[in-house]
Design a protein around this motif. Structure first.
Motif, PDB file in Angstrom:
ATOM      1  N   ASN A 270       6.571   3.550  -0.519  1.00  0.00           N
ATOM      2  CA  ASN A 270       5.638   3.245  -1.609  1.00  0.00           C
ATOM      3  C   ASN A 270       5.243   4.448  -2.447  1.00  0.00           C
ATOM      4  O   ASN A 270       4.285   4.378  -3.203  1.00  0.00           O
ATOM      5  CB  ASN A 270       4.375   2.547  -1.084  1.00  0.00           C
ATOM      6  N   THR A 271       5.953   5.557  -2.326  1.00  0.00           N
ATOM      7  CA  THR A 271       5.614   6.740  -3.114  1.00  0.00           C
ATOM      8  C   THR A 271       5.708   6.444  -4.606  1.00  0.00           C
ATOM      9  O   THR A 271       4.864   6.883  -5.382  1.00  0.00           O
ATOM     10  CB  THR A 271       6.522   7.935  -2.739  1.00  0.00           C
ATOM     11  N   GLY A 272       6.732   5.702  -5.003  1.00  0.00           N
ATOM     12  CA  GLY A 272       6.882   5.353  -6.420  1.00  0.00           C
ATOM     13  C   GLY A 272       5.678   4.583  -6.938  1.00  0.00           C
ATOM     14  O   GLY A 272       5.155   4.879  -8.013  1.00  0.00           O
ATOM     15  N   ASP A 273       5.216   3.589  -6.173  1.00  0.00           N
ATOM     16  CA  ASP A 273       4.037   2.811  -6.575  1.00  0.00           C
ATOM     17  C   ASP A 273       2.803   3.702  -6.654  1.00  0.00           C
ATOM     18  O   ASP A 273       1.999   3.581  -7.574  1.00  0.00           O
ATOM     19  CB  ASP A 273       3.768   1.670  -5.592  1.00  0.00           C
ATOM     20  N   GLN A 274       2.659   4.583  -5.690  1.00  0.00           N
ATOM     21  CA  GLN A 274       1.501   5.476  -5.696  1.00  0.00           C
ATOM     22  C   GLN A 274       1.562   6.450  -6.865  1.00  0.00           C
ATOM     23  O   GLN A 274       0.538   6.755  -7.474  1.00  0.00           O
ATOM     24  CB  GLN A 274       1.402   6.216  -4.368  1.00  0.00           C
ATOM     25  N   LEU A 275       2.753   6.929  -7.188  1.00  0.00           N
ATOM     26  CA  LEU A 275       2.889   7.816  -8.338  1.00  0.00           C
ATOM     27  C   LEU A 275       2.582   7.082  -9.641  1.00  0.00           C
ATOM     28  O   LEU A 275       1.974   7.640 -10.543  1.00  0.00           O
ATOM     29  CB  LEU A 275       4.290   8.423  -8.393  1.00  0.00           C
ATOM     30  N   ARG A 276       2.998   5.812  -9.735  1.00  0.00           N
ATOM     31  CA  ARG A 276       2.659   5.021 -10.928  1.00  0.00           C
ATOM     32  C   ARG A 276       1.141   4.887 -11.059  1.00  0.00           C
ATOM     33  O   ARG A 276       0.582   5.026 -12.137  1.00  0.00           O
ATOM     34  CB  ARG A 276       3.320   3.642 -10.864  1.00  0.00           C
ATOM     35  N   HIS A 277       0.476   4.648  -9.929  1.00  0.00           N
ATOM     36  CA  HIS A 277      -0.982   4.544  -9.932  1.00  0.00           C
ATOM     37  C   HIS A 277      -1.608   5.870 -10.355  1.00  0.00           C
ATOM     38  O   HIS A 277      -2.558   5.895 -11.151  1.00  0.00           O
ATOM     39  CB  HIS A 277      -1.478   4.111  -8.553  1.00  0.00           C
TER      40      HIS A 277
END
Length: 116
Positions: free
Chosen positions: A94-101
């Motif tokens: 989920n790093t990508g999702d967290q980076l988007r956030h």
């Protein structure tokens, strides 16, 4: 501290700074910026080197309390973080999702700063 924890801490600190501006010492914010600069050290790549440069710029703007420059840099960092995150869909942690956030949070913080 792993990437997920660091991203989450950064997002919480940004929101906390705007919710309680007098409660957040300058040194803590500079420490967070320094932590991100250090975490990008040695990773290479022009995008990451550009982020590091902007983080160094942000650090100097925060020290001088140059709010227009801080807002512009937060906007750029948020946009670039979101762009990098868009290439990370396949990660299972989920790093990508967290980076988007994080990218969205930085853009929102830039807007809030411009309006204050």
């Amino acid at each position: 501290m792993n990437h997920a924890s660091r991203i989450d801490k950064t997002v919480r600190n940004i929101y906390d700074t705007f919710d309680n501006p007098g409660a957040n010492p300058l040194e803590a914010g500079l420490g967070d910026i320094d932590s991100w600069i250090e975490s990008l050290d040695g990773l290479g790549g022009s995008a990451l080197n550009g982020l590091q440069k902007e983080l160094r710029n942000l650090r100097s703007y925060v020290e001088r309390d140059d709010r227009p420059a801080i807002a512009a840099t937060l906007q750029m960092l948020g946009t670039e973080t979101s762009r990098i995150a868009s290439n990370m869909h396949s990660l299972t942690d989920n790093t990508g999702d967290q980076l988007r956030h994080l990218g969205q949070t930085l853009v929102i913080a830039a807007g809030n700063l411009k309006m204050s």
